[in-house]
Structure formats: C-alpha cells, structure tokens
Design an enzyme around this catalytic site. Structure first.
Site, mmCIF file in Angstrom:
data_model
loop_
_atom_site.group_PDB
_atom_site.id
_atom_site.type_symbol
_atom_site.label_atom_id
_atom_site.label_comp_id
_atom_site.label_asym_id
_atom_site.label_seq_id
_atom_site.Cartn_x
_atom_site.Cartn_y
_atom_site.Cartn_z
ATOM 1 N N THR A 1 -50.288 -9.806 6.851
ATOM 2 C CA THR A 1 -50.190 -10.051 5.408
ATOM 3 C C THR A 1 -48.881 -9.472 4.860
ATOM 4 O OG1 THR A 1 -52.579 -9.901 5.191
ATOM 5 C CG2 THR A 1 -51.321 -9.655 3.174
ATOM 6 N N ARG A 29 -62.299 -19.518 7.690
ATOM 7 C CA ARG A 29 -62.473 -18.206 7.026
ATOM 8 C C ARG A 29 -61.287 -17.944 6.121
ATOM 9 N NH1 ARG A 29 -59.281 -13.247 6.950
ATOM 10 N NH2 ARG A 29 -60.689 -11.494 6.593
ATOM 11 N N VAL A 30 -61.547 -17.627 4.855
ATOM 12 C CA VAL A 30 -60.499 -17.282 3.895
ATOM 13 C C VAL A 30 -60.701 -15.819 3.536
ATOM 14 C CG1 VAL A 30 -59.636 -17.694 1.553
ATOM 15 C CG2 VAL A 30 -60.287 -19.625 3.007
ATOM 16 N N ASP A 32 -59.048 -12.085 1.496
ATOM 17 C CA ASP A 32 -58.832 -11.640 0.111
ATOM 18 C C ASP A 32 -57.566 -12.206 -0.510
ATOM 19 O OD1 ASP A 32 -57.542 -9.751 2.103
ATOM 20 O OD2 ASP A 32 -56.525 -9.231 0.247
ATOM 21 N N THR A 52 -53.345 -5.467 0.953
ATOM 22 C CA THR A 52 -53.365 -5.882 2.361
ATOM 23 C C THR A 52 -54.373 -5.028 3.091
ATOM 24 O OG1 THR A 52 -52.085 -5.810 4.426
ATOM 25 C CG2 THR A 52 -51.331 -4.376 2.675
ATOM 26 N N GLY A 53 -54.939 -5.574 4.196
ATOM 27 C CA GLY A 53 -55.914 -4.781 4.946
ATOM 28 C C GLY A 53 -57.095 -5.630 5.342
ATOM 29 N N HIS A 54 -58.298 -5.007 5.376
ATOM 30 C CA HIS A 54 -59.495 -5.732 5.820
ATOM 31 C C HIS A 54 -60.022 -6.619 4.689
ATOM 32 C CE1 HIS A 54 -63.885 -5.915 7.136
ATOM 33 N NE2 HIS A 54 -63.165 -6.657 7.979
ATOM 34 N N GLY A 55 -59.805 -7.912 4.851
ATOM 35 C CA GLY A 55 -59.999 -8.854 3.754
ATOM 36 C C GLY A 55 -61.364 -8.827 3.105
#
Lengths: 131, 174
Positions: A1, A29-30, A32, A52-55
C-alpha cells in the site's frame, strides 16, 4: 500500500491511497484502501489521513476517520495517529500505520508494524524514515 | 497562510532489509514529485495524485506495478482519492490491468456521482475514459511471484503437518 496527504498554501487538504492488497488474497477481496474513513479521509476543517496495514482491521476501526476525529479535539497529529493505532490494536488486534497532515500544516507519521517508509517536504526541506 | 506540505508513505509492514534503500529512494522521489506539482501551482488533489502515481509506478511498492498477487495469481488493485475542500471522493476496488488505479479513482470522483466502482465495472469505466488497459504481466514482478509461491508452500506444509490430510482446497483466506 502507498499513500499521500497534502495541504496547500490556502489550507486545502487532500489524500490518496493505492494498493495491490495482501499476498494470496481471495479473488474479489477489497481491503480498507478504497473505503472512505478507513483507507483515507480528508476534510479542510481538520486535515487529511492515509492509512496502511491489515485491511480488515483498518475497516472495522474506521482508522482514518478515527484519527481525524481525535485531531479535531486539538490533539497533536502524531498523538492522534497513535491513539487510532492503539484503539485498533486493543479492540481488534490489528496493526498498521498512517500519515496525516492538519489543515494548518502540522505533520504526523506513526506505525505499529515493524517498519513503514515515509517522507515529507515542508518549506523545501525533505524529511524521511523507515524505522 | 499555511506552509504547504506533501507527506507520503510506502506501506506499513516488515519491510525486508534488502528493500530499505529502494523504498526510501521511492518515497523521497514521490514527495518531491508532489511538492513540485504544488509549487508549480497545482492543486492539493493534483499533488496527491502525482505522488501516488509515482509510487504506483515504482515496482518496490505494493501498488500499481509491483502489486502483490491474489491466490489465483492475478493483480486486483484498490485506490481512493479525497478532496478535503469539497469532501468529494473517488475510489476503485478490485480493478485489474491498469497502471495507475489512483487516476481511475479521480475520474470516478470527477466524472460520476458515485464514490466507488469495482471489478469489471471499474475496468469498463476506465476504458470509456481513455485509460489504457495493460497486459497483466506488466504489473507483475518476480518478487510478487516468489512471495505467493512461498506463501502457498508454507500454508500447504503447515496444513499437511497439522491435518495429515491431502493438500487443502484453495480455501479463501486473508
């Protein structure tokens, strides 16, 4: 990201975030990134955020909107990001990072993952980091 | 009057040491690109778009060229752009075969009444607005392929170890 937040001379803010997602994600899969209030948020009354990170955790925590809400209380930009990341970690066990700028030009970067590359230019001076 | 500023990030994760230098060079270049747009009279949205395009074009980052792969070895990308003055937003989800998803997100913001377009619809909209479709191979790096292969090897090993059964179905997972 990847992401960017900007404030111009008149205090106009904007944000942009873009991603390929996470390795081996399910087709369709979409995360954040394209979700307003999660992957990004911008409002000239407060500022702009890109996350950014774990959506899935960022979506549940509405991380970008959480950060601007805390900024709106007068908290510093950096502590607003720390507040959002701490909330996401304590409530959802999610980790990530964010960059943010206030409508007055105050900058903040923070992350709860091992690293995040960031850079910013203000008054012509370049700042950057990864740890 | 505000001192203008452009801030960029290249992703929060355990960036491996061999990518540190390239990643730092990438974010510095993107910050300079956006700041240059701003100081040349561009809007804050122009500057944000320019910085993210610079990052999408850099294969070291997980966006645009260099995106990671889905379980079935495709590239599906997401992007958003928001104008803080009007609070208008544009976004795309699971878009394929375009170099710069953030440009399509901006088209959604400026050419439609919607916030987000996804999948095939996003691709049709992009084509209708002159965004060239590219061969998926252009977006895929060897690092992305290696990362997916390593992931699949690991998960099937772990699954086999703990389940002593045949290879797992290609189950959906994060």
């Amino acid at each position: 990201t990847v992401g960017c937040v900007v404030v111009d001379r008149e205090g106009h803010t904007s944000c942009a975030t873009s991603t390929g997602g996470i390795t081996a994600k399910m087709p369709g899969r979409v995360g954040d990134t394209p979700i307003v209030g999660a992957g990004g948020f911008a409002d000239d009354q407060v500022g702009a955020v890109s996350t950014t990170g774990h959506g899935e955790a960022i979506m549940k925590a509405c991380l970008a909107r959480h950060i601007t809400s805390v900024m709106g209380t007068g908290e510093s930009v950096k502590s607003s990001i720390q507040n959002g990341l701490a909330h996401m970690e304590s409530r959802i066990k999610g980790f990530g990072g964010a960059i943010a700028v206030s409508c007055k030009g105050e900058v903040g970067t923070h992350f709860s993952t091992p690293r995040m590359t960031w850079a910013y230019i203000q008054a012509g001076k370049l700042h950057y980091g990864i740890h | 009057m505000v001192e203008p500023v452009v801030v960029v990030h290249g992703g929060a994760w355990a960036v491996p040491e061999e990518l540190w230098d390239e990643s730092l060079q990438g974010v510095k270049a993107a910050a300079r690109r956006g700041y240059g747009v701003l100081t040349a009279g561009g809007s804050s949205v122009d500057a944000a778009e320019a910085s993210v395009v610079c990052l999408e074009d850099n294969p070291v980052f997980d966006a645009g060229t260099g995106s990671v792969l889905t379980f079935d070895e495709q590239v599906e990308m997401d992007a958003i752009i928001i104008d803080g003055t009007t609070m208008e937003a544009g976004a795309v989800g699971a878009i394929r075969n375009v170099l710069n998803p953030v440009k399509v997100a901006r088209l959604v913001m400026e050419k439609t009444d919607h916030i987000m377009l996804v999948g095939d619809g996003a691709n049709k909209f992009a084509a209708a607005h002159g965004v060239q479709e590219v061969d998926p191979e252009v977006l895929i790096t060897s690092l992305a392929r290696q990362t997916l292969a390593k992931y699949k090897k690991y998960t099937s090993t772990v699954y086999h170890l703990f389940n002593k059964t045949e290879k797992p179905e290609t189950s959906g997972h994060e």
